[in-house]
Scaffold this motif. Structure first.
Motif, PDB file in Angstrom:
ATOM      1  N   LEU A  21     -60.741 -46.934  21.296  1.00 56.16           N
ATOM      2  CA  LEU A  21     -59.733 -47.643  20.515  1.00 56.16           C
ATOM      3  C   LEU A  21     -60.355 -48.818  19.761  1.00 56.16           C
ATOM      4  N   PHE A  22     -61.190 -49.596  20.456  1.00 56.53           N
ATOM      5  CA  PHE A  22     -61.818 -50.752  19.817  1.00 56.53           C
ATOM      6  C   PHE A  22     -62.921 -50.316  18.860  1.00 56.53           C
ATOM      7  N   VAL A  23     -63.589 -49.218  19.189  1.00 54.53           N
ATOM      8  CA  VAL A  23     -64.588 -48.680  18.263  1.00 54.53           C
ATOM      9  C   VAL A  23     -63.933 -48.281  16.955  1.00 54.53           C
ATOM     10  N   ALA A  24     -62.722 -47.703  17.038  1.00 57.80           N
ATOM     11  CA  ALA A  24     -62.009 -47.295  15.833  1.00 57.80           C
ATOM     12  C   ALA A  24     -61.671 -48.507  14.960  1.00 57.80           C
ATOM     13  N   LEU A  25     -61.238 -49.599  15.592  1.00 55.41           N
ATOM     14  CA  LEU A  25     -60.974 -50.819  14.830  1.00 55.41           C
ATOM     15  C   LEU A  25     -62.253 -51.342  14.182  1.00 55.41           C
ATOM     16  N   GLY A  26     -63.329 -51.346  14.950  1.00 59.08           N
ATOM     17  CA  GLY A  26     -64.606 -51.792  14.403  1.00 59.08           C
ATOM     18  C   GLY A  26     -65.066 -50.914  13.252  1.00 59.08           C
ATOM     19  N   VAL A  75     -61.487 -43.964  12.715  1.00 64.44           N
ATOM     20  CA  VAL A  75     -61.007 -45.289  12.334  1.00 64.44           C
ATOM     21  C   VAL A  75     -59.577 -45.411  12.844  1.00 64.44           C
ATOM     22  N   TYR A  76     -58.988 -46.574  12.554  1.00 60.64           N
ATOM     23  CA  TYR A  76     -57.653 -46.882  13.071  1.00 60.64           C
ATOM     24  C   TYR A  76     -56.649 -45.777  12.762  1.00 60.64           C
ATOM     25  N   SER A  77     -56.541 -45.378  11.500  1.00 55.91           N
ATOM     26  CA  SER A  77     -55.488 -44.451  11.092  1.00 55.91           C
ATOM     27  C   SER A  77     -55.717 -43.046  11.639  1.00 55.91           C
ATOM     28  N   THR A  78     -56.972 -42.575  11.653  1.00 55.12           N
ATOM     29  CA  THR A  78     -57.219 -41.222  12.140  1.00 55.12           C
ATOM     30  C   THR A  78     -57.005 -41.125  13.643  1.00 55.12           C
ATOM     31  N   LEU A  79     -57.312 -42.200  14.369  1.00 53.58           N
ATOM     32  CA  LEU A  79     -57.098 -42.163  15.813  1.00 53.58           C
ATOM     33  C   LEU A  79     -55.612 -42.187  16.143  1.00 53.58           C
ATOM     34  N   ILE A  80     -54.819 -42.949  15.402  1.00 54.70           N
ATOM     35  CA  ILE A  80     -53.367 -42.927  15.612  1.00 54.70           C
ATOM     36  C   ILE A  80     -52.820 -41.526  15.358  1.00 54.70           C
ATOM     37  N   TYR A  81     -53.308 -40.895  14.288  1.00 57.74           N
ATOM     38  CA  TYR A  81     -52.852 -39.537  13.970  1.00 57.74           C
ATOM     39  C   TYR A  81     -53.224 -38.572  15.095  1.00 57.74           C
ATOM     40  N   GLU A  82     -54.426 -38.703  15.623  1.00 60.49           N
ATOM     41  CA  GLU A  82     -54.840 -37.828  16.717  1.00 60.49           C
ATOM     42  C   GLU A  82     -53.950 -38.025  17.941  1.00 60.49           C
ATOM     43  N   LYS A  83     -53.624 -39.288  18.249  1.00 65.00           N
ATOM     44  CA  LYS A  83     -52.826 -39.577  19.441  1.00 65.00           C
ATOM     45  C   LYS A  83     -51.361 -39.166  19.261  1.00 65.00           C
ATOM     46  N   ALA A  84     -50.808 -39.446  18.051  1.00 69.66           N
ATOM     47  CA  ALA A  84     -49.369 -39.259  17.846  1.00 69.66           C
ATOM     48  C   ALA A  84     -49.002 -37.837  17.439  1.00 69.66           C
ATOM     49  N   ILE A  85     -49.934 -37.084  16.838  1.00 70.22           N
ATOM     50  CA  ILE A  85     -49.598 -35.767  16.312  1.00 70.22           C
ATOM     51  C   ILE A  85     -50.445 -34.668  16.946  1.00 70.22           C
ATOM     52  N   LYS A  86     -51.752 -34.843  16.966  1.00 65.53           N
ATOM     53  CA  LYS A  86     -52.646 -33.766  17.387  1.00 65.53           C
ATOM     54  C   LYS A  86     -52.699 -33.583  18.896  1.00 65.53           C
ATOM     55  N   SER A  87     -52.440 -34.648  19.645  1.00 70.07           N
ATOM     56  CA  SER A  87     -52.486 -34.519  21.105  1.00 70.07           C
ATOM     57  C   SER A  87     -51.329 -33.654  21.593  1.00 70.07           C
ATOM     58  N   ASP A  88     -51.559 -32.913  22.649  1.00 66.31           N
ATOM     59  CA  ASP A  88     -50.515 -32.059  23.218  1.00 66.31           C
ATOM     60  C   ASP A  88     -50.422 -32.334  24.718  1.00 66.31           C
ATOM     61  N   PRO A  89     -49.384 -33.093  25.167  1.00 68.81           N
ATOM     62  CA  PRO A  89     -48.320 -33.687  24.350  1.00 68.81           C
ATOM     63  C   PRO A  89     -48.808 -34.953  23.639  1.00 68.81           C
ATOM     64  N   PRO A  90     -48.054 -35.425  22.637  1.00 69.14           N
ATOM     65  CA  PRO A  90     -48.448 -36.647  21.926  1.00 69.14           C
ATOM     66  C   PRO A  90     -48.549 -37.844  22.860  1.00 69.14           C
TER      67      PRO A  90
END
Length: 585
Positions: free
Chosen positions: A74-79, A256-271
């Protein structure tokens, strides 16, 4: 008896006594607050909701935050977000400043067409996919062509791929530079350089300074205010990018921030909404530190580059003017032409970059795209979304700007602050907040996945720029024409419709064009809210271009349609704006 201007305005304002004006302002603030501020509050609050189904139950705790702090990605994505933004800014700002100076201050051929081409570059989508087609280490057009040159084999990897690899951090930075990294800054800085007084530079030359020394010691220091303003505006865009990092960063596990949110909120099963909201909350904390710094910088500005003794003029560099023209023209080849050619050629190849295929060129991808009902539906959704945003947004933004500038209603400062604060909310974060709003609010669940949800997002995303452009145009128009309408008994709405709209027509057409382009190309802000029935061409292209689908050629066709749509509307709007604008005969 003739009425004074003060009396006229008093009578007009009298129609909007505190009861009327404050009632309208309350409605506006509640509506904007509900769609702009409340989704952010939901994101923050749900970061503490540890229930399995956050939209239907509440169970408060710190488990999401503990998981976040124990998960370094998570912090790596922000960095990584700061890394990409920093590298892009360090390269793009000197280049954009030099180009803006040349376009505005130097006597060079075709300066205005060159400036307009940066608008074309800004409106051309598909930069990431185009450069993947060009610089894919296995079959990129440029890499394939370079392999025929001598000594290139020393730069190839063990599998004979390269020498360039778009799937890298430098590749991501390059795509940002070829996208909006340079073009947008040139668009914003060139008018400011053009408004600078020539006398200031003449004074430096009288004292023996060369043109380059004058630019470095006089022009740029005087223009530091608009330069810093553009930097502050770009600073707030750290977390906006999504498509480039998603297509190029995922294969190398670079998030990065946006792609990791997308992975967590949409691509993960379950989100995994809990971790997604924590990441979004951390981003909000960073933004809360950026905004005061940006406002402090803006408060120290000096804009006085035009005065009563303003002297226009251009610097004559002789043959160097043609050299600068050639350099900018070469840059435009990379910003626009090469990308469009890559998308076009790639769409007709059996497999992009493989010229030894049998046959190398085919129409099967075009046939595939037109046979897909999802493409026809995406085309219809994209055009409907873009044209609706282009019509509604300028009228809405100009009315908000009028209320802020021309009325005395209480709450105007709060309204202006809400408009500015909304600019700090990245598209992915805004989409996540609205997703929670629609799914968690009784009665609004039916809106999720419809074109109304997408329309709301694209309008919200453009309101800061639209309102402030409208404010600038309204401030240029005097009160006397509106006062005359009031003397004739025309009410506020009639005066707005019959006076302000015609006078603001060129500005409104500009806003409509920008909103059309933004809506047609939007991805990160709407991807969390779109359903299969409301997929747009940009989302469909993103999906087809991923390794899971492996249909870059079909994705290129989607982007070519977006390009034709946006550039066609832009040229028509430019012609209409020139016809409706003020003319000097």
């Amino acid at each position: 008896m003739a009425l004074s201007t003060t009396a006229i305005r008093s009578r007009f304002v009298g129609r909007f006594r505190p009861g009327t004006g404050e009632f309208v302002m309350v409605i506006i603030l509640l509506t904007l607050g509900f769609y702009l501020i409340w989704p952010i509050v939901l994101v923050l609050s749900h970061s503490f909701n540890v229930a399995q189904e956050i939209f239907t139950s509440r169970e408060w705790g710190l488990d999401n935050w503990r998981a976040a702090f124990s998960h370094p990605r998570l912090f790596v994505a922000l960095g990584n977000s700061f890394l990409i933004w920093g590298l892009t800014a360090v390269i793009s700002f000197p280049v954009a400043i030099a180009i803006a100076w040349a376009l505005a201050r130097v006597k060079m051929p075709f300066a205005y067409p060159m400036e307009y081409l940066f608008w074309v570059a800004y409106m051309t989508p598909g930069t990431a996919i185009a450069w993947i087609l060009l610089l894919d280490p296995g079959g990129g057009f440029i890499n394939v062509a370079l392999r025929y040159l001598p000594f290139v084999e020393f730069f190839l990897d063990d599998r004979g791929r390269g020498p360039f690899n778009i799937f890298s951090v430098p590749g991501i930075v390059w795509v940002h530079l070829m996208g909006n990294g340079i073009a947008l800054k040139v668009m914003l800085l060139t008018p400011a350089f053009r408004n600078m007084d020539m006398a200031l530079e003449d004074a430096a030359r009288v004292h023996g300074s060369s043109n380059i020394r004058t630019m470095l010691r006089v022009t740029i220091p005087i223009m530091i205010s608009p330069i810093v303003l553009v930097l502050a505006l770009q600073l707030l865009r750290i977390f906006q990018s999504f498509e480039t990092e998603y297509l190029i960063g995922r294969p190398i596990n670079f998030y990065v921030y946006s792609t990791l949110i997308y992975e967590k909120a949409i691509k993960s099963d379950p989100p995994v909404y809990g971790e997604a909201t924590v990441l979004a909350s951390l981003t909000l904390l960073v933004i809360m530190l950026i905004v005061p710094m940006q406002r402090w910088i803006v408060s120290r500005r000096q804009y006085t580059t035009i005065s009563s003794s303003f002297k226009p003029g251009l610097i004559d560099l002789g043959k160097w003017g043609w050299v600068i023209f050639g350099a900018i023209a070469m840059l435009h080849l990379f910003l626009t032409l090469i990308q469009v050619v890559a998308l076009t050629v790639g769409s007709f190849m059996s497999r992009s970059g493989f010229f030894n295929a049998n046959p190398p060129f085919t129409l099967k991808h075009w046939q595939y795209v037109f046979d897909q009902g999802v493409f026809v539906n995406a085309m219809s959704t994209t055009f409907t979304l873009a044209i609706t945003a282009a019509i509604i947004s300028p009228i809405l933004f100009s009315m908000l700007a009028y209320i802020i500038i021309r009325t005395r209603w209480r709450g105007r400062g709060t309204l202006d602050s809400i408009v500015w604060v909304s600019a700090t909310i990245p598209g992915m974060l805004s989409g996540l907040g609205l997703l929670m709003l629609f799914l968690g609010t009784p009665g609004l669940k039916v809106v999720y996945g419809t074109i109304f949800a997408l329309l709301l997002v694209v309008i919200v995303q453009g309101n800061t720029l639209g309102v402030n452009i409208s404010k600038g145009a309204i401030l240029q128009i005097g009160n006397d024409m509106e006062d005359a309408a009031r003397v004739a008994g025309v009410g506020w709405l009639g005066a707005y419709w019959r006076i302000w709209l015609p006078l603001l027509a060129p500005t409104l057409i500009l806003l409509g064009t920008l909103n059309f382009v933004a809506a047609a190309s939007a991805t990160s802000s709407i991807i969390l809210l779109a359903s299969r029935e409301t997929q747009t061409l940009s989302i469909l292209a993103l999906e087809w271009a991923t390794p899971e689908w492996g249909k870059r050629e079909a994705a290129s066709i989607c982007l070519l349609f977006i390009t034709a749509m946006t550039l066609g509307v832009a040229m028509l709007a430019r012609r209409l704006g020139l016809d409706l604008g003020v003319r000097h005969r």
